[in-house]
Write a protein that holds these residues in place. Structure first.
Motif, PDB file in Angstrom:
ATOM      1  N   ARG A 140      45.976  27.179  13.407  1.00 28.52           N
ATOM      2  CA  ARG A 140      45.277  28.457  13.569  1.00 28.52           C
ATOM      3  C   ARG A 140      46.255  29.540  14.015  1.00 28.52           C
ATOM      4  O   ARG A 140      46.205  30.676  13.536  1.00 28.52           O
ATOM      5  CB  ARG A 140      44.166  28.281  14.609  1.00 28.52           C
ATOM      6  CG  ARG A 140      43.219  29.455  14.732  1.00 28.52           C
ATOM      7  CD  ARG A 140      42.049  29.265  13.816  1.00 28.52           C
ATOM      8  NE  ARG A 140      40.925  30.093  14.232  1.00 28.52           N
ATOM      9  CZ  ARG A 140      39.703  29.945  13.759  1.00 28.52           C
ATOM     10  NH1 ARG A 140      39.431  29.007  12.867  1.00 28.52           N
ATOM     11  NH2 ARG A 140      38.724  30.735  14.149  1.00 28.52           N
ATOM     12  N   TYR A 145      40.824  24.650   8.376  1.00 34.47           N
ATOM     13  CA  TYR A 145      40.167  23.550   9.092  1.00 34.47           C
ATOM     14  C   TYR A 145      41.115  22.356   9.175  1.00 34.47           C
ATOM     15  O   TYR A 145      41.632  21.894   8.156  1.00 34.47           O
ATOM     16  CB  TYR A 145      38.887  23.145   8.366  1.00 34.47           C
ATOM     17  CG  TYR A 145      38.086  22.082   9.107  1.00 34.47           C
ATOM     18  CD1 TYR A 145      37.276  22.415  10.170  1.00 34.47           C
ATOM     19  CD2 TYR A 145      38.174  20.739   8.732  1.00 34.47           C
ATOM     20  CE1 TYR A 145      36.548  21.447  10.855  1.00 34.47           C
ATOM     21  CE2 TYR A 145      37.464  19.765   9.415  1.00 34.47           C
ATOM     22  CZ  TYR A 145      36.652  20.125  10.475  1.00 34.47           C
ATOM     23  OH  TYR A 145      35.949  19.157  11.151  1.00 34.47           O
ATOM     24  N   GLY A 195      32.639  21.698  15.108  1.00 37.25           N
ATOM     25  CA  GLY A 195      33.241  22.158  13.855  1.00 37.25           C
ATOM     26  C   GLY A 195      32.274  22.206  12.692  1.00 37.25           C
ATOM     27  O   GLY A 195      32.674  22.535  11.569  1.00 37.25           O
ATOM     28  N   GLU A 231      37.460  31.202   8.605  1.00 33.99           N
ATOM     29  CA  GLU A 231      36.870  29.862   8.658  1.00 33.99           C
ATOM     30  C   GLU A 231      36.703  29.333   7.235  1.00 33.99           C
ATOM     31  O   GLU A 231      35.656  29.455   6.614  1.00 33.99           O
ATOM     32  CB  GLU A 231      35.558  29.872   9.443  1.00 33.99           C
ATOM     33  CG  GLU A 231      35.786  30.204  10.909  1.00 33.99           C
ATOM     34  CD  GLU A 231      34.639  29.827  11.823  1.00 33.99           C
ATOM     35  OE1 GLU A 231      33.587  29.378  11.324  1.00 33.99           O
ATOM     36  OE2 GLU A 231      34.799  29.976  13.053  1.00 33.99           O
ATOM     37  N   HIS A 290      32.041  25.764  11.211  1.00 34.26           N
ATOM     38  CA  HIS A 290      33.252  26.085  10.455  1.00 34.26           C
ATOM     39  C   HIS A 290      33.166  25.492   9.051  1.00 34.26           C
ATOM     40  O   HIS A 290      33.476  26.170   8.062  1.00 34.26           O
ATOM     41  CB  HIS A 290      34.468  25.527  11.194  1.00 34.26           C
ATOM     42  CG  HIS A 290      35.781  25.917  10.577  1.00 34.26           C
ATOM     43  ND1 HIS A 290      36.883  26.263  11.324  1.00 34.26           N
ATOM     44  CD2 HIS A 290      36.185  25.993   9.276  1.00 34.26           C
ATOM     45  CE1 HIS A 290      37.900  26.555  10.519  1.00 34.26           C
ATOM     46  NE2 HIS A 290      37.499  26.375   9.268  1.00 34.26           N
ATOM     47  N   LEU A 291      32.730  24.250   8.941  1.00 33.12           N
ATOM     48  CA  LEU A 291      32.660  23.604   7.629  1.00 33.12           C
ATOM     49  C   LEU A 291      31.624  24.263   6.725  1.00 33.12           C
ATOM     50  O   LEU A 291      31.842  24.397   5.519  1.00 33.12           O
ATOM     51  CB  LEU A 291      32.349  22.120   7.799  1.00 33.12           C
ATOM     52  CG  LEU A 291      33.512  21.260   8.307  1.00 33.12           C
ATOM     53  CD1 LEU A 291      33.054  19.823   8.540  1.00 33.12           C
ATOM     54  CD2 LEU A 291      34.682  21.283   7.320  1.00 33.12           C
TER      55      LEU A 291
END
Length: 236
Positions: free
Chosen positions: A180, A24, A58, A19, A61-62
């Motif tokens: 991904r 992303y 998300g 991640e 993830h960030l």
């Protein structure tokens, strides 16, 4: 924190290796947000950032990506998901301003908890006074809607940069899944990706979890991703 940090090791938190900002896929309208996070993780730009968007949009993830970005530049980062607040103490926030980057996820989980609100308010003050640390906070809703009761904390949270994470269109979700997959050395054909979008929950967290399952099954059975194989594996 960095891998050897005693604070990080004391928490049941693991930062996923996959991640990062490279993994992303940004939806249209999120480029400025990502650039701002990168600049802050590098020790420049805004000292406080508030990021909001729905669950599984998300945000996590960030925040993981920002920590990874800071760590790659030998900067000390710390990630804390507030969903675990019941099992830890507000005292954990003390001294974090000595680090380079703090990422606090799901801050709405502590709304209405006086001790946590006071601790976060104090951290905001110390980050502002210290002048070298960046604080990134995320939630599911705008600041005014998350239920924070301490007026001074609301005021501090509104001082910084505020971003809404823009949702992904289906074509962007397909592209994110294919990126991904490619990072895993797995080919995801367009028709298989669209099949997953039509048959599974459409949030990226669920889709990525499904992709992980398909990746493992593909390696075990030495089969390519096709719609029949996906149906068989997922029992659809």
């Amino acid at each position: 924190m960095t891998q050897n940090s005693p604070i990080q090791l004391s928490l049941p938190v693991h930062l996923p290796d996959d991640e990062t900002f490279n993994s992303y896929y940004p939806a249209a309208g999120n480029d400025e947000l990502i650039q701002t996070l990168q600049i802050s993780a590098a020790g420049k730009g805004a000292h406080t950032i508030y990021l909001w968007g729905p669950v599984k949009s998300g945000r996590t993830h960030l925040l993981h990506a920002a920590c990874a970005y800071a760590n790659d530049q030998d900067r000390r980062s710390f990630y804390l998901p507030m969903g675990i607040h019941a099992s830890i103490s507000p005292a954990l926030l003390e001294g974090l301003e000595q680090l380079d980057l703090i990422c606090i996820d799901d801050v709405d989980a502590i709304a209405g908890h006086p001790l946590w609100e006071e601790a976060l308010f104090d951290l905001y003050n110390r980050v502002t006074e210290h002048g070298r640390c960046s604080l990134v906070v995320s939630a599911a809703k705008p600041i005014s809607d998350i239920g924070i009761l301490l007026p001074d904390l609301l005021s501090r949270m509104q001082w910084g940069v505020n971003y809404q994470l823009q949702p992904m269109a289906d074509d962007e979700k397909l592209a994110a899944l294919q990126r991904r997959s490619a990072m895993r050395g797995l080919h995801l054909p367009d028709d298989v990706g669209r099949f997953l979008l039509n048959r599974m929950a459409r949030d990226l967290r669920t889709l990525f979890d499904v992709l992980d399952k398909l990746d493992k099954a593909s390696m075990i059975h030495q089969r390519k991703l096709t719609i029949p194989f996906v149906k068989e594996t997922l029992r659809l």
